[in-house]
Design a protein around this motif. Structure first.
Motif, PDB file in Angstrom:
ATOM      1  N   HIS A   8       0.826  -1.214   0.000  1.00 38.34           N
ATOM      2  CA  HIS A   8       0.000   0.000   0.000  1.00 38.34           C
ATOM      3  C   HIS A   8       0.857   1.259   0.000  1.00 38.34           C
ATOM      4  O   HIS A   8       2.085   1.186  -0.015  1.00 38.34           O
ATOM      5  N   HIS A  14      -4.275   4.594   5.727  1.00 38.87           N
ATOM      6  CA  HIS A  14      -3.956   3.712   6.858  1.00 38.87           C
ATOM      7  C   HIS A  14      -2.662   2.933   6.560  1.00 38.87           C
ATOM      8  O   HIS A  14      -2.478   1.813   7.017  1.00 38.87           O
ATOM      9  N   HIS A  39      -5.251   0.490  -2.206  1.00 38.79           N
ATOM     10  CA  HIS A  39      -6.714   0.378  -2.269  1.00 38.79           C
ATOM     11  C   HIS A  39      -7.251   1.315  -3.348  1.00 38.79           C
ATOM     12  O   HIS A  39      -7.064   2.531  -3.292  1.00 38.79           O
ATOM     13  N   HIS A 218       1.604  -2.298   4.822  1.00 36.44           N
ATOM     14  CA  HIS A 218       1.065  -0.957   5.055  1.00 36.44           C
ATOM     15  C   HIS A 218       2.164  -0.096   5.678  1.00 36.44           C
ATOM     16  O   HIS A 218       1.922   1.009   6.143  1.00 36.44           O
TER      17      HIS A 218
END
Ligand SMILES: [Zn+2]
Ligand SMILES: [Zn+2]
Length: 251
Positions: A8, A14, A39, A218
């Motif tokens: 990500h 996030h 995303h 992440h």
């Protein structure tokens, strides 16, 4: 080949670290090929807080393509997105994929029908929610667009175990038929989340599905966790599963 196609960026609100930090971590960890799969935005853009906005997509793609060029001698970089399957927005998604330099998309089946629908990651004993999850996953795989199924065991079903097995067997059979690898999600594994869920993986191995390991980073540091990757591989091998290190690209 050491690969990871699930990463990500800060655009999803996030994840942490600069895009380049992910690349440098991946090089340090010895990856041969990585792919960013932040995303995806969606046309309706209704203020969902876990994805980039439509107007951020262009800059996201440009950033990844710049890094791809800059580090081309050190690592292969692909650009992708983690997308839901929202049937009513499928035409929009197809047009997007046809018009943008996107190598692949992962199926991240998080919400029912759209971003206002219920979240599949919450514990439930309601059969219709499990059915909705499986049906949406099957419809997604039937499009042939998705390179693999990220955290296919996201739904924590607390109801009848036999029913869970029946439904997940259907989903796994579709994965096998469409040659869609199922992801062993390292973020869930390292975090001690409810997935990867061993009963699911028993089903996937019995059906004969292919597996792929996804870091679901992440944070750039997640790419350095070689121990988790080895443990994931050992677990899948103990089940006799085939682990793939390549995915299908859109073009
Ligand atoms: Zn995420
Ligand atoms: Zn993800």
């Amino acid at each position: 080949m050491k690969v990871n196609y699930h990463m990500h960026t800060m655009r999803c609100h996030h994840a942490w670290g600069k895009d380049e930090d992910y690349v440098q971590s991946a090089i340090k960890a010895g990856f041969d090929e990585i792919g960013f799969s932040d995303h995806s935005c969606w046309i309706h853009d209704e203020g969902c807080h876990m994805r980039m906005r439509v107007d951020e997509l262009e800059e996201y793609l440009a950033s990844v393509l710049t890094l791809k060029e800059k580090y081309r001698d050190k690592i292969s970089i692909r650009v992708g997105l983690e997308c839901e399957f929202y049937a009513e927005y499928l035409p929009w998604l197809k047009a997007l994929l046809a018009s943008q330099p996107i190598d692949y998309i992962l199926l991240g089946n998080h919400f029912y029908k759209n971003d206002r629908g219920f979240y599949f990651g919450h514990a439930t004993d309601e059969k219709w929610k499990l059915e909705a999850y499986v049906k949406q996953g099957i419809q997604a795989m039937e499009t042939g667009l998705y390179a693999y199924y990220a955290h296919p065991d996201l739904i924590p079903f607390t109801g009848d175990e036999a029913y869970y097995e029946k439904m997940m067997t259907q989903m796994c059979e579709k994965a096998k038929e469409t040659k869609t690898p199922l992801e062993f999600n390292l973020l869930g594994y390292v975090d001690g989340r409810h997935y990867p869920y061993p009963p699911f993986w028993q089903i996937a191995s019995r059906v004969g599905c292919q597996a792929i390991i996804g870091v679901d980073a992440h944070d750039p540091a997640a790419l350095l966790n070689e121990k988790a990757m080895q443990e994931g591989r050992a677990y899948l091998k103990s089940l006799g599963m085939e682990i793939v290190d390549h995915i299908r690209f859109l073009k």
